[in-house]
Enzyme design. Structure first.
Site, PDB file in Angstrom:
ATOM      1  N   HIS A 243     -19.620 -35.108 -19.095  1.00  0.00           N
ATOM      2  CA  HIS A 243     -19.257 -35.740 -18.047  1.00  0.00           C
ATOM      3  C   HIS A 243     -18.799 -34.789 -16.813  1.00  0.00           C
ATOM      4  O   HIS A 243     -19.575 -34.967 -15.745  1.00  0.00           O
ATOM      5  CB  HIS A 243     -17.779 -36.252 -18.263  1.00  0.00           C
ATOM      6  CG  HIS A 243     -17.621 -37.406 -19.441  1.00  0.00           C
ATOM      7  ND1 HIS A 243     -17.938 -38.569 -19.361  1.00  0.00           N
ATOM      8  CD2 HIS A 243     -17.189 -37.062 -20.668  1.00  0.00           C
ATOM      9  CE1 HIS A 243     -18.118 -39.097 -20.734  1.00  0.00           C
ATOM     10  NE2 HIS A 243     -17.176 -38.240 -21.430  1.00  0.00           N
TER      11      HIS A 243
HETATM   12  O1  RIB Z   1     -13.423 -39.599 -19.389  1.00  0.00           O
HETATM   13  C1  RIB Z   1     -14.108 -38.195 -19.326  1.00  0.00           C
HETATM   14  C2  RIB Z   1     -13.118 -37.228 -18.572  1.00  0.00           C
HETATM   15  O2  RIB Z   1     -11.886 -37.155 -19.205  1.00  0.00           O
HETATM   16  C3  RIB Z   1     -13.555 -35.876 -18.650  1.00  0.00           C
HETATM   17  O3  RIB Z   1     -13.067 -35.190 -17.390  1.00  0.00           O
HETATM   18  C4  RIB Z   1     -12.858 -35.276 -19.655  1.00  0.00           C
HETATM   19  O4  RIB Z   1     -12.828 -33.807 -19.593  1.00  0.00           O
HETATM   20  C5  RIB Z   1     -11.697 -35.916 -19.538  1.00  0.00           C
HETATM   21  O5  RIB Z   1     -10.820 -35.196 -18.936  1.00  0.00           O
END
Ligand code: RIB
Ligand code: CA
Length: 313
Positions: A243
């Site tokens: 992500h």
């Molecule tokens: O949903 C993914 C996000 O939530 C990313 O930033 C992961 O690190 C968590 O913080």
């Protein structure tokens, strides 16, 4: 090319760590003015510790690290140890950090930096809940017009949610903060699950990172191996979605991404859908666009960039 001044707000998290490594590996393009820990994946004590571990791993023991909000603006803290492990950086044992956090609160650092730097020159890069940014906006509404861009990992629409069927974790943890940020008028670039779910840490991609043979690359591979296990189980995929590095990759190679200007509203009332980012992708609401919502990404180009840059650390 003029270096882009950035502030990273983060809740490390293995994927946050990958994003921070990408930023520190790109000094010709990015000037990291400071890094702010926020409670998210794990409590603030751990995100602060983890942020400093990542800075030291990248050879940046002097990086300005600040601690921000202990908890969301309105709700009890929700964490994600089930994904990231108890420490938030499970997967490899690293020494406790030596570097200290700076005295100043992260919210004050964000406000003062935006006020002291020329307007329109500082980019906020958020990798976790938007609590610190929302608190800064509440304390100093004038900063909204001084932000060059807010590039954030968060939300989802066509892909739904990952912590509930409707909500992505970063928004779900502090939906009221997200509502404040999306109503602030600052230019927003949103990296939702619709993009990050196309970026799977497949065995072939991870093998290329491992082949770098450096200590930072090995640590990253071990973090990814831990981090992806939950999503592999959940999605039955070859690797899990990566992500947070999308935020930094956008600053380095925006051409990797495509999306459109949309109105995005945040659900904060409904118990069923709280934290949902309601993206008016087809522009049926008549509501004013307030974000550039990314939907497509060149996945191979993204991993080639991440791998090449991590190899420089
Ligand atoms: O949903 C993914 C996000 O939530 C990313 O930033 C992961 O690190 C968590 O913080
Ligand atoms: Ca994160």
């Amino acid at each position: 090319m003029q270096r882009r001044k950035i502030i990273i707000d983060t809740d490390p998290g293995q994927d946050d760590a990958a994003a921070i490594m990408l930023a520190f590996a790109s000094p010709d393009e990015l000037e990291v003015l400071g890094l702010c820990a926020v409670a998210g994946n794990v409590p603030l004590s751990y995100t602060s510790r983890n942020l400093r571990i990542v800075c030291e791993l990248c050879g940046k023991p002097d990086a300005p690290v600040y601690e921000g909000a202990l908890k969301p603006t309105h709700r009890p803290q929700v964490t994600a140890e089930h994904v990231h492990g108890r420490s938030g950086l499970d997967g490899v044992a690293l020494p406790e950090p030596v570097m200290m956090v700076r005295e100043k609160h992260a919210v004050d650092f964000i406000i003062e930096t935006l006020r002291n730097e020329p307007a329109g020159t500082v980019t906020l890069c958020t990798l976790g809940p938007l609590t610190n940014v929302a608190l800064a906006l509440q304390k100093a509404p004038d900063i909204a017009s001084r932000v060059r861009e807010l590039v954030m990992m968060g939300g989802g629409f066509f892909e739904g949610g990952n912590i509930t069927p409707a909500a992505e974790f970063n928004i779900y943890v502090d939906p009221e903060a997200a509502k404040i940020v999306f109503a602030s008028g600052m230019p927003i670039v949103m990296m939702p699950l619709d993009v990050t779910h196309q970026l799977l840490t497949t065995k072939a991609r991870v093998a290329k990172i491992a082949a770098l043979g450096t200590h930072p690359a090995k640590v990253l591979v071990d973090w990814l191996a831990f981090f992806e296990r939950f999503d592999i189980e959940k999605y039955g995929s070859d690797g899990g979605p990566l992500h947070d590095p999308t935020v930094i990759a956008y600053l380095l190679k925006p051409e990797l991404f495509s999306g459109r200007e949309c109105n995005v509203e945040i659900e904060t009332q409904s118990e069923l859908t709280v934290g949902m980012t309601v993206v008016d992708w087809w522009r049926v609401s008549g509501r004013k666009p307030n974000a550039t919502v990314m939907r497509e990404v060149d996945a191979d180009g993204f991993f080639a960039l991440l791998t090449e840059r991590v190899g420089r650390l």
